[in-house]
Write an enzyme that holds these catalytic residues in place. Sequence first.
Site, PDB file in Angstrom:
ATOM      1  N   HIS A  50       3.424  11.223  -1.712  1.00 53.35           N
ATOM      2  CA  HIS A  50       2.379  10.580  -2.425  1.00 53.35           C
ATOM      3  C   HIS A  50       2.398  10.802  -3.830  1.00 53.35           C
ATOM      4  O   HIS A  50       3.295  11.541  -4.334  1.00 53.35           O
ATOM      5  CB  HIS A  50       1.328  11.551  -1.991  1.00 53.35           C
ATOM      6  CG  HIS A  50       0.663  11.206  -0.396  1.00 53.35           C
ATOM      7  ND1 HIS A  50      -0.399  11.796  -0.039  1.00 53.35           N
ATOM      8  CD2 HIS A  50       1.141  10.187   0.268  1.00 53.35           C
ATOM      9  CE1 HIS A  50      -0.644  11.076   1.310  1.00 53.35           C
ATOM     10  NE2 HIS A  50       0.407  10.359   1.866  1.00 53.35           N
ATOM     11  N   GLU A  52       0.856  12.082  -6.277  1.00 60.60           N
ATOM     12  CA  GLU A  52       0.873  13.688  -6.985  1.00 60.60           C
ATOM     13  C   GLU A  52       2.368  14.569  -6.843  1.00 60.60           C
ATOM     14  O   GLU A  52       2.926  15.102  -7.793  1.00 60.60           O
ATOM     15  CB  GLU A  52      -0.320  14.596  -6.241  1.00 60.60           C
ATOM     16  CG  GLU A  52      -1.608  13.730  -6.466  1.00 60.60           C
ATOM     17  CD  GLU A  52      -1.753  13.020  -5.212  1.00 60.60           C
ATOM     18  OE1 GLU A  52      -1.099  12.418  -4.840  1.00 60.60           O
ATOM     19  OE2 GLU A  52      -2.981  13.072  -4.629  1.00 60.60           O
ATOM     20  N   CYS A  77      -5.131  14.032  -1.047  1.00 61.62           N
ATOM     21  CA  CYS A  77      -5.602  14.204   0.142  1.00 61.62           C
ATOM     22  C   CYS A  77      -5.630  15.700   0.804  1.00 61.62           C
ATOM     23  O   CYS A  77      -5.004  16.551   0.331  1.00 61.62           O
ATOM     24  CB  CYS A  77      -4.667  13.528   1.031  1.00 61.62           C
ATOM     25  SG  CYS A  77      -2.815  14.047   1.024  1.00 61.62           S
ATOM     26  N   CYS A  86      -1.933  16.722  -0.428  1.00 60.60           N
ATOM     27  CA  CYS A  86      -1.547  16.998  -2.026  1.00 60.60           C
ATOM     28  C   CYS A  86      -2.373  17.914  -2.404  1.00 60.60           C
ATOM     29  O   CYS A  86      -1.952  18.740  -3.468  1.00 60.60           O
ATOM     30  CB  CYS A  86      -1.942  15.595  -2.535  1.00 60.60           C
ATOM     31  SG  CYS A  86      -0.665  14.388  -2.097  1.00 60.60           S
ATOM     32  N   ALA A 156      -5.791 -25.417  -1.901  1.00 60.76           N
ATOM     33  CA  ALA A 156      -5.601 -26.411  -2.738  1.00 60.76           C
ATOM     34  C   ALA A 156      -6.195 -27.658  -2.389  1.00 60.76           C
ATOM     35  O   ALA A 156      -6.195 -28.052  -1.582  1.00 60.76           O
ATOM     36  CB  ALA A 156      -4.060 -26.759  -3.022  1.00 60.76           C
ATOM     37  N   ARG A 188       1.097 -14.215  -1.744  1.00 58.48           N
ATOM     38  CA  ARG A 188       1.662 -13.812  -0.511  1.00 58.48           C
ATOM     39  C   ARG A 188       2.181 -12.488  -0.597  1.00 58.48           C
ATOM     40  O   ARG A 188       2.105 -11.657   0.527  1.00 58.48           O
ATOM     41  CB  ARG A 188       2.757 -14.836  -0.007  1.00 58.48           C
ATOM     42  CG  ARG A 188       2.106 -16.247   0.053  1.00 58.48           C
ATOM     43  CD  ARG A 188       3.056 -16.993   0.719  1.00 58.48           C
ATOM     44  NE  ARG A 188       2.609 -18.500   0.831  1.00 58.48           N
ATOM     45  CZ  ARG A 188       3.542 -19.380   1.692  1.00 58.48           C
ATOM     46  NH1 ARG A 188       4.830 -19.368   1.514  1.00 58.48           N
ATOM     47  NH2 ARG A 188       2.972 -20.555   1.896  1.00 58.48           N
ATOM     48  N   ASP A 204       2.021 -29.619   8.155  1.00 57.82           N
ATOM     49  CA  ASP A 204       2.985 -28.923   7.030  1.00 57.82           C
ATOM     50  C   ASP A 204       4.165 -28.213   7.375  1.00 57.82           C
ATOM     51  O   ASP A 204       4.991 -28.134   6.577  1.00 57.82           O
ATOM     52  CB  ASP A 204       1.939 -27.910   6.314  1.00 57.82           C
ATOM     53  CG  ASP A 204       0.597 -28.784   5.483  1.00 57.82           C
ATOM     54  OD1 ASP A 204       0.664 -30.046   5.551  1.00 57.82           O
ATOM     55  OD2 ASP A 204       0.031 -27.950   4.955  1.00 57.82           O
ATOM     56  N   LEU A 208       5.709 -20.190   5.368  1.00 57.94           N
ATOM     57  CA  LEU A 208       4.870 -18.758   4.910  1.00 57.94           C
ATOM     58  C   LEU A 208       5.703 -17.649   4.445  1.00 57.94           C
ATOM     59  O   LEU A 208       5.277 -16.529   4.970  1.00 57.94           O
ATOM     60  CB  LEU A 208       4.037 -18.830   6.045  1.00 57.94           C
ATOM     61  CG  LEU A 208       3.066 -19.638   6.646  1.00 57.94           C
ATOM     62  CD1 LEU A 208       2.056 -19.317   7.788  1.00 57.94           C
ATOM     63  CD2 LEU A 208       2.175 -20.301   5.364  1.00 57.94           C
TER      64      LEU A 208
END
Length: 354
Positions: A50, A52, A77, A86, A156, A188, A204, A208
């Site tokens: 993490h 920290e 946490c 942490c 779009a 994305r 189309d 992706l």
Amino acid sequence: MEHDRLMLRCLQLARNGSGSAAPNPMVGALLVQGDRILAEGWHRTPGGPHAERACLEALGGEAVPADAILYVNLEPCAHHGRTPPCADLLIERGVKRLVVAHRDPFAQVNGKGLGRLRDAGVEVIEGVLADEARWINRRFITSVTAGRPYVVLKWAQSRDGFIDRPRAEPGPHRISSPQSDVLVHRWRSEEQAILVGSRTAVHDDPRLDVRHVSGRSPLRVLLDRGGTAPIDSRLFDGAHPTLVFTGKIRSGIIAEQIIIDPAEDPIAIMLDAFNQRSIRSILVEGGAELHGHFLREGLWDEARVITGSMAFGSGTPAPVMATSPCRIESCGPDRIAYFTNSTQQKQPRGSWHW
Ligand code: AOF
Ligand code: ZN
């Protein structure tokens, strides 16, 4: 304000985890003594240290000075997850002063981390740049508190409001400019999954994936209840994982398949499936029907609408937003309007674009 300036640095560090920290939140930490930054760190990836811990590891074996302040954008946490708490680490290392932006809404933490630190005598200031910090972790927060992923709609449209022109008509169907395409690929890379409906897959044949920028390709998801996407669709090319929600299992496609009952609401089923997989955010890339569904049900958080410079005259009308955009930007020849669903996470005022 000094605290604001240093918390802003924390948020910059946190943002280094964009596209790699999920499903965990983006967290940055820095240790400051007077006007000197002693160490910095951020959370890179689930299972890794993490923020920290990364910061204190960067400090090495040196003792934490008694007057040093640790800045971190999320409450430390209190639980044993993939890594130990942490809060305990901070106490062990002798951190005496802590500044955080906001509490961790995750049920196993939610106030317990700060409670443990205060009980141990650590001076805690909370609420510094809280809106900004919540905004950068809006995906994590929405997922943990609402039990569904953060939903970003993107489409779009032509200058005259069509997302598609009649297919029989010759001429280009592309609406967005190459400049906007680069931006869309960054979008994305920032979400864990990307969803399209079957008509988009048929018309189309999208890939992706993330190509124009460096970054992680999200899980590709197709809603195809009728099984109409051709078997040789790029989505089934095995280049990246694909998940299909379908009315019946098909053979010969490289994809994980989940059966959905045609009588059930596909949006609710998909969001629930994403939630179970700790998918904190999705980018919905069309088409109009799918966007309309999310908009009607109010199950969306942001909409990003790219308006190109050409007119189509006729075609499939783009969804119409009921509110005005909170921001409009130019991108090459295109205009991009950003909308946020006001019932959800509030975007901070000013030019906050993260
Ligand atoms: C922090 N600092 O940098 C992050 C926190 O399974 P784990 O151990 O990776 O824990 C994940 C949870 O910990 C996550 O859901 C969130 O509540 C918190 N993330 N906490 O103190 C950090 N990334
Ligand atoms: Zn932690």
